[in-house]
Design a protein around this motif. Structure first.
Motif, short mmCIF file in Angstrom:
data_model
loop_
_atom_site.label_atom_id
_atom_site.label_comp_id
_atom_site.label_asym_id
_atom_site.label_seq_id
_atom_site.Cartn_x
_atom_site.Cartn_y
_atom_site.Cartn_z
N THR A 1 0.83 -1.20 0.00
CA THR A 1 0.00 0.00 0.00
C THR A 1 0.87 1.26 0.00
OG1 THR A 1 -0.10 -0.06 2.42
CG2 THR A 1 -1.90 -1.12 1.23
N LYS A 2 0.25 2.38 -0.38
CA LYS A 2 0.95 3.66 -0.28
C LYS A 2 1.04 4.04 1.19
CE LYS A 2 -1.40 7.44 -1.20
NZ LYS A 2 -2.21 8.48 -1.88
N GLN A 3 1.88 5.01 1.49
CA GLN A 3 2.10 5.39 2.89
C GLN A 3 1.54 6.77 3.19
OE1 GLN A 3 6.18 6.15 5.14
NE2 GLN A 3 5.74 3.96 5.07
N GLY B 1 1.10 2.17 6.40
CA GLY B 1 1.20 1.65 5.05
C GLY B 1 2.60 1.74 4.49
N CYS C 1 -6.72 7.04 3.90
CA CYS C 1 -6.72 5.70 4.48
C CYS C 1 -8.18 5.22 4.44
CB CYS C 1 -6.21 5.77 5.92
SG CYS C 1 -6.11 4.19 6.79
N SER D 1 -8.26 -4.51 -1.34
CA SER D 1 -6.81 -4.61 -1.52
C SER D 1 -6.44 -4.99 -2.95
CB SER D 1 -6.22 -5.63 -0.54
OG SER D 1 -6.61 -6.95 -0.87
N ARG E 1 -7.25 -1.15 -5.17
CA ARG E 1 -6.45 0.05 -5.00
C ARG E 1 -5.41 -0.15 -3.91
NH1 ARG E 1 -8.91 4.74 -7.22
NH2 ARG E 1 -7.09 5.91 -6.54
N GLU E 2 -4.45 0.75 -3.82
CA GLU E 2 -3.34 0.59 -2.89
C GLU E 2 -3.41 1.57 -1.72
OE1 GLU E 2 0.10 0.89 -5.37
OE2 GLU E 2 -0.11 -1.17 -6.10
N TYR E 3 -4.61 2.00 -1.35
CA TYR E 3 -4.73 2.86 -0.18
C TYR E 3 -4.42 2.05 1.08
CZ TYR E 3 -7.06 6.38 -3.04
OH TYR E 3 -7.34 7.33 -3.99
N PRO E 4 -3.76 2.66 2.06
CA PRO E 4 -3.53 1.94 3.33
C PRO E 4 -4.88 1.61 3.97
CG PRO E 4 -2.91 4.26 3.52
CD PRO E 4 -3.17 4.01 2.08
N LEU E 5 -4.94 0.46 4.60
CA LEU E 5 -6.20 -0.05 5.13
C LEU E 5 -6.19 -0.10 6.66
CD1 LEU E 5 -6.83 -2.98 2.63
CD2 LEU E 5 -7.90 -0.72 2.63
N ASP F 1 -2.89 -2.30 7.55
CA ASP F 1 -1.76 -1.44 7.92
C ASP F 1 -1.88 -0.87 9.32
OD1 ASP F 1 -0.36 -1.32 5.19
OD2 ASP F 1 -2.43 -0.77 4.70
#
Length: 345
Positions: A2-4, A13, A167, A186, A189-193, A224
């Motif tokens: 994921t992105k941070q 993330g 997030c 997941s 998309r790569e959003y932090p979860l 994350d």
């Protein structure tokens, strides 16, 4: 991966360590009570804390609370975008909001601009109990696809305001629905979860549902940051979260106790011994594995991976270290002898 995002000084993330969250149950406008509870949570191991912001008095208290605590603070906002603006101005580290619930695009844009100016990320918090009527009608009820579609609707509102410091949480009180929703998100998309089973209940079932849902997702590499939601003292949420991280092998802090179930071979008070050892280990900070085993069958051999341990006999027990027997001692001396051996490690 994921992105941070950054919440205060804590990264979420992007390969950062998974963080433990909880939420105050004190009135936010009572600054001293809120700060005292947050500091208790931090001492227990909480790394990010959320407070409810139902009115302007709560929003205005954010700054004073921040001065008294050491971990990042999240404002939980519903419906009134002005409360989000006030919380951001007061120095909050993150906002939890559903953009679709705060009015027209101008209001969403106002919140997005305020957060962007201060580097404050937004958590889009989708819950099974608050899905949009049209989405519920489309899917015939709460399901993984409904939760994800709702999340993307809120994401789009922020993206249209050039805001992507996001997030996402997709919580349901159902473990299977929760797990399916996070798995689906997941993949898209790569959003932090921010993961969790909402309204999980009182500690017994709440911890079981959280361990199954949160632990299952973490074991799959999904998640994350997370909160264990319990109808209990929030400190209990933090202890449960730490145990879930230990059980999934994602964090090692302090001793891990392993013990076997009793059976017809057991000739020693295994249950009593295990409880005594667990209590004695509470103050231990060493990253060790301690075994309490009921008989020689499940003793040194099966628990050979343990750093130290006890194996029961007929009123006596064996102390062992890495599967090798050290000595036999009477049952009433076992715990003291074990603790002495641990202190010497």
């Amino acid at each position: 991966m994921t992105k941070q995002i950054k919440v205060g000084g804590v990264s979420i993330g992007g390969g950062a360590p998974i963080t433990i969250q909880s939420m105050c149950n004190t009135p936010t406008q009572d600054v001293e009570a809120a700060a005292a509870q947050i500091n208790r949570l931090a001492a227990a191991g909480c790394e990010i804390v959320r407070v409810a912001v139902p009115d302007l008095a709560a929003a205005k208290a954010i700054g004073a609370i921040k001065e008294r605590i050491s971990i990042p603070l999240v404002a939980d906002i519903h419906f009134d975008y002005r409360l989000a603006l006030e919380a951001v101005a007061a120095g909050v580290d993150k906002v939890r909001i559903n953009p679709g619930n705060i009015g027209d695009q101008d209001r969403v844009r106002a919140v997005a601009r305020a957060c962007a100016a201060k580097g404050v990320p937004i958590r889009i918090g989708v819950n099974g109990g608050s899905l949009e009527k049209e989405i519920l009608a489309k899917y015939g009820g709460v399901c993984a696809e409904a939760l994800v579609e709702s999340a993307f609707g809120h994401i789009q509102l922020l993206n249209e305001c050039d805001f992507d410091d996001i997030c996402v949480s997709l919580k349901s009180s159902s473990v299977p629905v929760t797990m399916a929703a996070y798995q689906l998100m997941s993949q898209k998309r790569e959003y932090p979860l921010h993961i969790g089973v909402t309204e999980a209940g009182t500690p017994r079932m709440g911890i079981l549902k959280s361990a199954a849902g949160i632990g299952g997702l973490l074991a799959l590499g999904i998640g994350d940051t997370f909160r264990v939601s319990l109808s209990a003292d929030p400190v209990e949420e933090v202890y449960a979260a730490k145990d879930i991280l230990k059980a999934t092998g994602l964090r090692r802090e302090g001793p891990e106790l392993i013990s076997c179930p009793t059976c017809g071979r057991t000739k020693i008070d295994l249950i009593g011994l295990a409880n005594q050892v667990e209590e004695q280990l509470k103050g231990c900070k060493k990253n060790i594995t301690v075994a309490v085993m009921g008989c020689v069958v499940n003793g040194p051999g099966e628990a050979s991976a343990a750093d130290v341990g006890i194996a029961g006999g007929d009123g006596v027990g064996m102390l062992f270290r890495h599967g090798e027997i050290v000595k036999k001692v009477p049952q009433d001396q076992l715990v003291d002898e074990l603790m002495s051996m641990i202190e010497a490690l």
